[in-house]
Design a protein around this motif. Sequence first.
Motif, short mmCIF file in Angstrom:
data_model
loop_
_atom_site.label_atom_id
_atom_site.label_comp_id
_atom_site.label_asym_id
_atom_site.label_seq_id
_atom_site.Cartn_x
_atom_site.Cartn_y
_atom_site.Cartn_z
N GLU A 287 -2.84 -5.24 -7.65
CA GLU A 287 -3.37 -4.77 -6.36
C GLU A 287 -2.23 -4.22 -5.52
N PHE A 288 -2.63 -3.48 -4.47
CA PHE A 288 -1.66 -2.95 -3.50
C PHE A 288 -1.98 -3.55 -2.14
N VAL A 289 -1.78 -4.84 -1.98
CA VAL A 289 -2.12 -5.54 -0.74
C VAL A 289 -0.94 -6.33 -0.19
N PRO B 5 0.81 -1.23 0.00
CA PRO B 5 0.00 0.00 0.00
C PRO B 5 0.83 1.27 0.00
N SER B 6 2.02 1.22 0.57
CA SER B 6 2.85 2.43 0.59
C SER B 6 3.26 2.85 -0.81
N GLU C 65 0.54 5.14 -2.23
CA GLU C 65 0.60 6.51 -1.69
C GLU C 65 1.72 7.30 -2.37
#
Length: 299
Positions: free
Chosen positions: A80-82, A46-47, A50
């Motif tokens: 995905e960002f997981v 997830p970073s 951002e």
Amino acid sequence: MFQFGFNMFPEIPRPFNTKYRCFSVAMLPGNERQDVERGGKIIMPPSALEQLTRLNINYPMQFKIVNNNTSRTTHCGVLEFVADEGKVYLPLWMMQNLVLEEGDYILIESVSLPVGTFAKFQPLSPEFLDITNPKAVLENCLRTFSCLTSGDVIAVRYNQRVYELCVLETQPGNAISIIECDMNVEFAAPVGYKETEHVKPVEEGMAIDPTELMPEPTGFVAFRGQGNRLDGKRRKDSGSSETTPPRATYVRGIPDYDYQIGTLKFLRQATKLSTDDSKEENGAFKAFSGEGFSLKRRN
């Protein structure tokens, strides 16, 4: 009075450049993610989302992956960002192209690729030709890819089997974007494929002349006698034996219109028996004595 706004100078996209530890999709915690294995996209933390948002990069997001140890590169998209922080998860075929092991460090950079117009693939196995419509299968599988790189070996899953295809050529560059594009696709001959040669069968000559198997003519035969000179002198060729009657002309390919169903006729060449064999001929079975015989079919 001059009024200055915040949007007076548009922001220039800044590149994304970060190192991560890479792992195969099989190491991803949770349920099995076959959708990642079937495409050309990766899972990032997830970073990364951002940071990409602050850098104002171009969309769709596309990245260049570099393995500094082997100087191998490829391109991919993001699914995905997981992922856990500091980790990214790649399809197995992508890790094999980059010669990566579990936990190796890779460099991921954001790029903007040209839209593809042409791509040429080479199957690594002749079994790919067993697919009824390989072009339609490839088109369906490429929907899970966002870009292609020349020299990569991608994996295509179809009918519970995995087929490997090498990307031989891409235009207009060595790396192209295949999102919403009209691209021409060609296939090269698979590795190990050999064209079947049509060899004409060799016609074997008959050991026996068919005219010798024809029965001798019966009845009246024209010009069968001997000729004499009017002056009474002896002919020069009178020493020769009697002329043999001409045999019937063998015509091949004419059916026997008098054939009766249930009867098979064979023509055999008669052989002369020796004196010893002729003594035993009277008591022997004479089915193959050289004459035609018939086999009756039982109802």
